[in-house]
Motif scaffolding. Structure first.
Motif, PDB file in Angstrom:
ATOM      1  N   THR A  29      -2.325 -14.701  46.864  1.00 41.77           N
ATOM      2  CA  THR A  29      -3.035 -15.091  45.515  1.00 41.77           C
ATOM      3  C   THR A  29      -2.245 -15.238  43.928  1.00 41.77           C
ATOM      4  O   THR A  29      -1.202 -14.064  44.264  1.00 41.77           O
ATOM      5  CB  THR A  29      -4.051 -14.200  44.956  1.00 41.77           C
ATOM      6  N   GLU A  33      -4.906 -12.733  39.572  1.00 40.11           N
ATOM      7  CA  GLU A  33      -6.004 -13.019  39.841  1.00 40.11           C
ATOM      8  C   GLU A  33      -7.557 -11.862  40.098  1.00 40.11           C
ATOM      9  O   GLU A  33      -7.357 -10.859  41.361  1.00 40.11           O
ATOM     10  CB  GLU A  33      -5.862 -14.258  41.195  1.00 40.11           C
ATOM     11  N   PRO A  34      -8.644 -12.123  39.771  1.00 41.13           N
ATOM     12  CA  PRO A  34      -9.797 -11.239  40.540  1.00 41.13           C
ATOM     13  C   PRO A  34      -9.988 -11.172  41.633  1.00 41.13           C
ATOM     14  O   PRO A  34     -10.192 -12.338  42.535  1.00 41.13           O
ATOM     15  CB  PRO A  34     -10.804 -11.619  39.230  1.00 41.13           C
ATOM     16  N   ARG A  35      -9.923 -10.166  42.592  1.00 38.18           N
ATOM     17  CA  ARG A  35     -10.511 -10.253  44.324  1.00 38.18           C
ATOM     18  C   ARG A  35     -11.741  -9.121  44.673  1.00 38.18           C
ATOM     19  O   ARG A  35     -12.641  -9.948  44.455  1.00 38.18           O
ATOM     20  CB  ARG A  35      -9.524  -9.806  44.702  1.00 38.18           C
ATOM     21  N   LEU A  36     -11.497  -7.942  43.785  1.00 39.61           N
ATOM     22  CA  LEU A  36     -12.615  -6.996  44.443  1.00 39.61           C
ATOM     23  C   LEU A  36     -13.675  -7.118  43.839  1.00 39.61           C
ATOM     24  O   LEU A  36     -15.107  -7.262  44.426  1.00 39.61           O
ATOM     25  CB  LEU A  36     -12.350  -5.518  44.334  1.00 39.61           C
ATOM     26  N   ALA A  38     -15.144 -10.017  42.716  1.00 43.62           N
ATOM     27  CA  ALA A  38     -16.277 -11.165  43.421  1.00 43.62           C
ATOM     28  C   ALA A  38     -17.404  -9.752  44.315  1.00 43.62           C
ATOM     29  O   ALA A  38     -18.484 -10.255  43.928  1.00 43.62           O
ATOM     30  CB  ALA A  38     -15.347 -11.548  44.514  1.00 43.62           C
ATOM     31  N   TYR A  39     -17.188  -9.096  45.461  1.00 41.22           N
ATOM     32  CA  TYR A  39     -18.733  -8.013  45.182  1.00 41.22           C
ATOM     33  C   TYR A  39     -19.246  -7.717  44.348  1.00 41.22           C
ATOM     34  O   TYR A  39     -20.793  -7.772  44.558  1.00 41.22           O
ATOM     35  CB  TYR A  39     -18.375  -6.967  45.951  1.00 41.22           C
ATOM     36  N   TYR A  41     -20.166  -8.866  41.493  1.00 41.41           N
ATOM     37  CA  TYR A  41     -21.043 -10.249  41.542  1.00 41.41           C
ATOM     38  C   TYR A  41     -22.260 -11.034  42.761  1.00 41.41           C
ATOM     39  O   TYR A  41     -23.227 -11.322  42.604  1.00 41.41           O
ATOM     40  CB  TYR A  41     -20.165 -11.244  41.093  1.00 41.41           C
ATOM     41  N   LEU A  42     -21.925 -10.312  43.922  1.00 42.42           N
ATOM     42  CA  LEU A  42     -22.387 -10.576  45.044  1.00 42.42           C
ATOM     43  C   LEU A  42     -23.299  -9.243  44.871  1.00 42.42           C
ATOM     44  O   LEU A  42     -24.690  -9.871  46.208  1.00 42.42           O
ATOM     45  CB  LEU A  42     -21.712 -10.780  46.039  1.00 42.42           C
ATOM     46  N   LEU A  46     -27.417 -10.016  46.955  1.00 42.00           N
ATOM     47  CA  LEU A  46     -26.795  -9.595  48.734  1.00 42.00           C
ATOM     48  C   LEU A  46     -27.871  -8.788  48.893  1.00 42.00           C
ATOM     49  O   LEU A  46     -28.765  -9.340  50.164  1.00 42.00           O
ATOM     50  CB  LEU A  46     -25.207  -9.098  49.220  1.00 42.00           C
TER      51      LEU A  46
ATOM     52  N   ALA B 119     -19.066 -16.638  42.624  1.00 39.68           N
ATOM     53  CA  ALA B 119     -17.925 -15.400  43.116  1.00 39.68           C
ATOM     54  C   ALA B 119     -17.768 -15.862  44.580  1.00 39.68           C
ATOM     55  O   ALA B 119     -16.182 -15.459  44.889  1.00 39.68           O
ATOM     56  CB  ALA B 119     -18.887 -14.421  43.279  1.00 39.68           C
ATOM     57  N   PHE B 120     -18.164 -17.292  45.033  1.00 40.73           N
ATOM     58  CA  PHE B 120     -17.735 -17.738  46.172  1.00 40.73           C
ATOM     59  C   PHE B 120     -17.031 -19.154  45.604  1.00 40.73           C
ATOM     60  O   PHE B 120     -16.157 -19.265  47.071  1.00 40.73           O
ATOM     61  CB  PHE B 120     -19.156 -18.080  47.253  1.00 40.73           C
ATOM     62  N   ALA B 122     -15.235 -19.602  42.747  1.00 34.01           N
ATOM     63  CA  ALA B 122     -14.296 -19.874  41.829  1.00 34.01           C
ATOM     64  C   ALA B 122     -13.461 -18.249  42.089  1.00 34.01           C
ATOM     65  O   ALA B 122     -12.577 -17.913  41.954  1.00 34.01           O
ATOM     66  CB  ALA B 122     -14.670 -19.045  40.391  1.00 34.01           C
ATOM     67  N   MET B 123     -13.283 -17.606  42.972  1.00 32.72           N
ATOM     68  CA  MET B 123     -12.741 -16.239  43.602  1.00 32.72           C
ATOM     69  C   MET B 123     -12.459 -16.452  44.987  1.00 32.72           C
ATOM     70  O   MET B 123     -13.113 -17.177  46.698  1.00 32.72           O
ATOM     71  CB  MET B 123     -14.119 -14.770  43.254  1.00 32.72           C
ATOM     72  N   ARG B 124     -11.302 -15.738  45.316  1.00 32.08           N
ATOM     73  CA  ARG B 124     -10.711 -15.577  46.685  1.00 32.08           C
ATOM     74  C   ARG B 124     -11.337 -13.963  47.021  1.00 32.08           C
ATOM     75  O   ARG B 124     -10.456 -12.978  45.776  1.00 32.08           O
ATOM     76  CB  ARG B 124      -9.679 -16.213  46.761  1.00 32.08           C
ATOM     77  N   PHE B 125     -11.317 -13.972  48.319  1.00 33.52           N
ATOM     78  CA  PHE B 125     -11.562 -12.222  48.199  1.00 33.52           C
ATOM     79  C   PHE B 125     -11.860 -12.018  50.375  1.00 33.52           C
ATOM     80  O   PHE B 125     -12.680 -13.041  50.358  1.00 33.52           O
ATOM     81  CB  PHE B 125     -12.987 -11.879  46.974  1.00 33.52           C
ATOM     82  N   PRO B 126     -11.132 -10.624  50.505  1.00 39.36           N
ATOM     83  CA  PRO B 126     -11.526 -10.801  52.034  1.00 39.36           C
ATOM     84  C   PRO B 126     -12.739 -10.931  51.895  1.00 39.36           C
ATOM     85  O   PRO B 126     -14.603 -10.108  51.019  1.00 39.36           O
ATOM     86  CB  PRO B 126     -11.032  -9.413  52.108  1.00 39.36           C
ATOM     87  N   GLY B 127     -13.415 -11.434  53.285  1.00 40.79           N
ATOM     88  CA  GLY B 127     -14.668 -11.757  53.848  1.00 40.79           C
ATOM     89  C   GLY B 127     -15.586 -12.698  53.537  1.00 40.79           C
ATOM     90  O   GLY B 127     -16.968 -12.872  53.485  1.00 40.79           O
ATOM     91  N   ARG B 128     -15.020 -13.454  52.951  1.00 37.19           N
ATOM     92  CA  ARG B 128     -16.065 -14.201  51.843  1.00 37.19           C
ATOM     93  C   ARG B 128     -16.651 -15.277  52.489  1.00 37.19           C
ATOM     94  O   ARG B 128     -17.917 -15.520  52.345  1.00 37.19           O
ATOM     95  CB  ARG B 128     -15.168 -15.063  50.318  1.00 37.19           C
ATOM     96  N   ASN B 129     -16.623 -15.560  53.907  1.00 39.41           N
ATOM     97  CA  ASN B 129     -16.837 -16.759  55.068  1.00 39.41           C
ATOM     98  C   ASN B 129     -17.974 -16.385  55.473  1.00 39.41           C
ATOM     99  O   ASN B 129     -18.665 -16.474  55.954  1.00 39.41           O
ATOM    100  CB  ASN B 129     -15.939 -17.317  55.238  1.00 39.41           C
ATOM    101  N   LEU B 131     -19.645 -13.666  54.004  1.00 39.08           N
ATOM    102  CA  LEU B 131     -20.499 -13.029  53.062  1.00 39.08           C
ATOM    103  C   LEU B 131     -22.050 -14.191  53.391  1.00 39.08           C
ATOM    104  O   LEU B 131     -22.596 -14.600  52.679  1.00 39.08           O
ATOM    105  CB  LEU B 131     -20.522 -12.366  52.278  1.00 39.08           C
TER     106      LEU B 131
END
Lengths: 317, 301
Positions: A29, A33-36, A38-39, A41-42, A46, B119-120, B122-129, B131
């Motif tokens: 990446t 770039e934002p990674r964590l 993202a959670y 936002y979910l 979820l 999030a899905f 525009a972002m890359r993060f572990p476990g995204r598939n 989720l």
């Protein structure tokens, strides 16, 4: 998965995405770039999905293994409820009724839509926007409204018999109360519901097919059937998959239309899994049996949807 | 759906011959005939699609002593049916409940799906598939799969016959589609846009609301239109989770009414017409969005 990006016109190039993703993975990446985050936002969504979709589904699976009237303690019966589905002719009949509805909800409208598409002009139709809004009207209003409208059509002195009377066939049948005709009558409501949708899908899809293909086929001496079979049909693969998914799944999970028009009757002649789940769980105190029907229905819908999406991706023959 | 211009585009580029360009020459008699049959077929099917609604509308105007028999014009116009339907079915309460549910479900679902889609997409993060598949599950699942425990569990928490008890599960069931839809949208926006915003010092929150959202409105509108119409017409959940007349939504209330009061056909027809008005208004105004959403092949519940 089942959604067909091919028919999401203005949002199209989903194909860019995987490529971008692959590139990203090989390079790692980008810095900053934002990674964590993202959670974050979910999390809210979820949580809701887990609480109101996934846990209830697991609970349904558990309930399918017990005998429970909704009040007293449940007794564990293992796969007993599933064995019932396989052995009890009345339960098996539910799925046969579903199959009959699939014919009316899916096979009939799609065949009709394809036939019309094959016969009609492939040029853009003037006034299509107007036709489209009328043809789509059944998709907009509640099934309750549709049921109100159709119950008079099927009444003994209703429109159906009135029209049949014009060709001398009015036998005074009360369609929804007739053991033979109630299920096909419900099926025709479904066919009516889907035909406009299929026509709109196919007529707009056929305009995207390259006309030079037809010209080439004509030069090669292809007849109308060959043109349809080798150009129109493969060209409409994405649209056919969408129509199949919507109509087949719609037929399999139908509840509203049966509840509103016949309540499964007369007798059990129009009972389908969707209706029986409701009736058993909330009317007859057989929550366990209802849950097992729900599990079977869900599995069938998943298998069918995945099969349809496979078909839509298959290379042209 | 495509506009005629968009449909013509590939012909212009690939056909190469002037004859392939529509309107560049007068139609031949054969084409005129084929265009005529097209119109006839479309008219026939439009009439079939419209007829049941038309006959219902006629019945809603019948005077009290005219029975609903086949398709017949009302002997005289009787708008009193609408007033009666409004009173008898307690329609004000039904419509209010439906409106409350829809007016919470639509914005709540929309905001949550913008966030997840972002999030899905525009972002890359572990476990995204993994989720994402969690969300996809609900896309195919029929509502029947959850309804039995949903009722008993919500009852245990005292949520049956409350607005929250319908709004929360309904929103949750729409999230799968919304997430899928918004993800597809954000995947299609150029990454350079997001990267430029980040280089300019915007954090992910600012990037979403200031940079990405303005161009996302068409996709969001389509999703909102679908959410509204699905919510307004939702039957199974409303029927099971809202049994009390004071919180019942219009489809559930009217659905029960069909069984009990089939004798008053013109009142029933009037109620059905009244119930459809909000959806029809949304449809008339935002038709393209609705059609685009439905033809994407998404299955709701």
């Amino acid at each position: 998965m089942v959604l067909n990006t091919a028919v999401l016109p203005p949002q199209a190039p989903a194909s860019i995405a995987p490529a971008a993703r692959r590139r990203g993975r090989s390079r790692g990446t980008a810095p900053g770039e934002p990674r964590l985050v993202a959670y974050l936002y979910l999390v809210p969504a979820l949580l809701m999905v887990v609480v109101f979709v996934l846990l209830p589904v697991l609970h349904t699976v558990y309930l399918s293994l017990v005998k429970w009237d909704g009040v007293t303690a449940a007794t564990f019966v293992g796969l007993g409820n599933y064995v019932d589905i396989l052995t009890d002719p009345q339960l098996r009949a539910l799925f046969l009724h579903s199959l009959e509805l699939v014919f009316f909800f899916a096979v009939l409208p799609i065949s009709l839509g394809l036939l019309i598409t094959a016969l009609l002009s492939r040029r853009a139709v003037r006034g299509m926007t107007f036709y489209r809004s009328i043809l789509f009207l059944p998709q907009v209003v509640s099934m309750v409204v549709i049921a109100v409208a159709w119950q008079w059509i099927y009444a003994q002195d209703g429109v159906a018999n009135q029209l049949l009377g014009l060709i001398g066939l009015d036998r005074g049948i009360a369609w929804l109360g007739d053991f033979t005709w109630a299920l096909p009558a419900i099926g025709i409501v479904g066919a009516w519901l889907s035909t406009g949708l299929c026509m709109v899908l196919f007529l707009s899809g056929v305009q995207k097919i390259d006309t030079s293909l037809y010209e080439a086929a004509r030069l090669d001496g292809a007849n109308a059937w060959q043109e349809f079979r080798h150009i129109t049909l493969p060209g409409l693969r994405a649209e056919i998959a969408v129509a199949l998914t919507l109509t087949v799944v719609g037929a399999l999970k139908s509840f509203d239309v049966v509840y509103l028009l016949t309540k499964g009757g007369p007798g059990t002649s129009t009972a389908v899994p969707g209706y029986e789940i409701f009736a058993r769980a909330f009317g007859r105190g057989e929550a366990g049996s209802a849950a097992s029907l729900a599990v079977v229905l869900t599995v069938i819908i998943f298998v069918v949807s995945i099969a349809i999406s496979r078909f839509s991706k298959e290379p042209e023959v | 759906m495509t506009s005629p211009a968009a449909a013509a585009a590939p012909r212009l580029t690939t056909g190469g011959r002037p004859t392939a360009i529509p309107k560049s020459r007068p139609a031949t008699p054969r084409e005129r005939l084929s265009s005529l049959t097209t119109h006839i077929a479309l008219i026939v099917f439009s009439v079939i699609a419209f007829l049941p609604f038309f006959s219902m509308f006629l019945v809603s105007l019948y005077p009290a002593d005219q029975p609903a028999v086949g398709i017949a014009l009302p002997r005289e116009l009787n708008f009193g049916n609408y007033a009666r339907a409004w009173d008898v079915t307690n329609f004000a309460t039904l419509m209010t409940s439906s409106a409350i549910v829809a007016l919470v479900v639509v914005p709540l679902g929309t905001i949550l799906c913008i966030l997840t889609g972002y999030a899905f997409g525009a972002m890359r993060f572990p476990g995204r598939n993994l989720l994402f598949f969690t969300f996809l599950f609900g896309l195919l699942m029929p509502f029947e799969a959850t309804i039995v425990p949903l009722y008993y569990d919500l009852r245990a928490f005292g949520l049956v016959n409350t607005y929250a008890g319908l709004i929360l599960p309904e929103t949750a069931l729409f999230l799968s589609f919304g997430t899928f839809w918004m993800r597809a949208h954000f995947l299609s926006t150029p990454r350079a846009l997001v990267e430029a915003a980040r280089i300019d010092g915007a954090n992910s929150w600012q990037t979403l609301w200031r940079v990405l959202l303005p161009s996302a409105w068409p996709a969001i509108t389509t999703m909102m239109v679908l959410f509204f119409i699905w919510s307004w017409n939702e039957f199974l959940l409303a029927l099971v989770l809202m049994t009390d007349k004071s919180v019942q939504t219009a489809p559930a209330g009217l659905g029960l009414f069909i069984g009990e009061h089939t004798k008053d056909s013109s009142g029933l027809a009037a109620a059905a017409v009244l119930m459809s008005i909000p959806c029809l208004i949304v449809y008339v105004v935002l038709q393209r969005h609705f059609i685009r959403g439905v033809t994407s092949g998404s299955v709701k519940g």
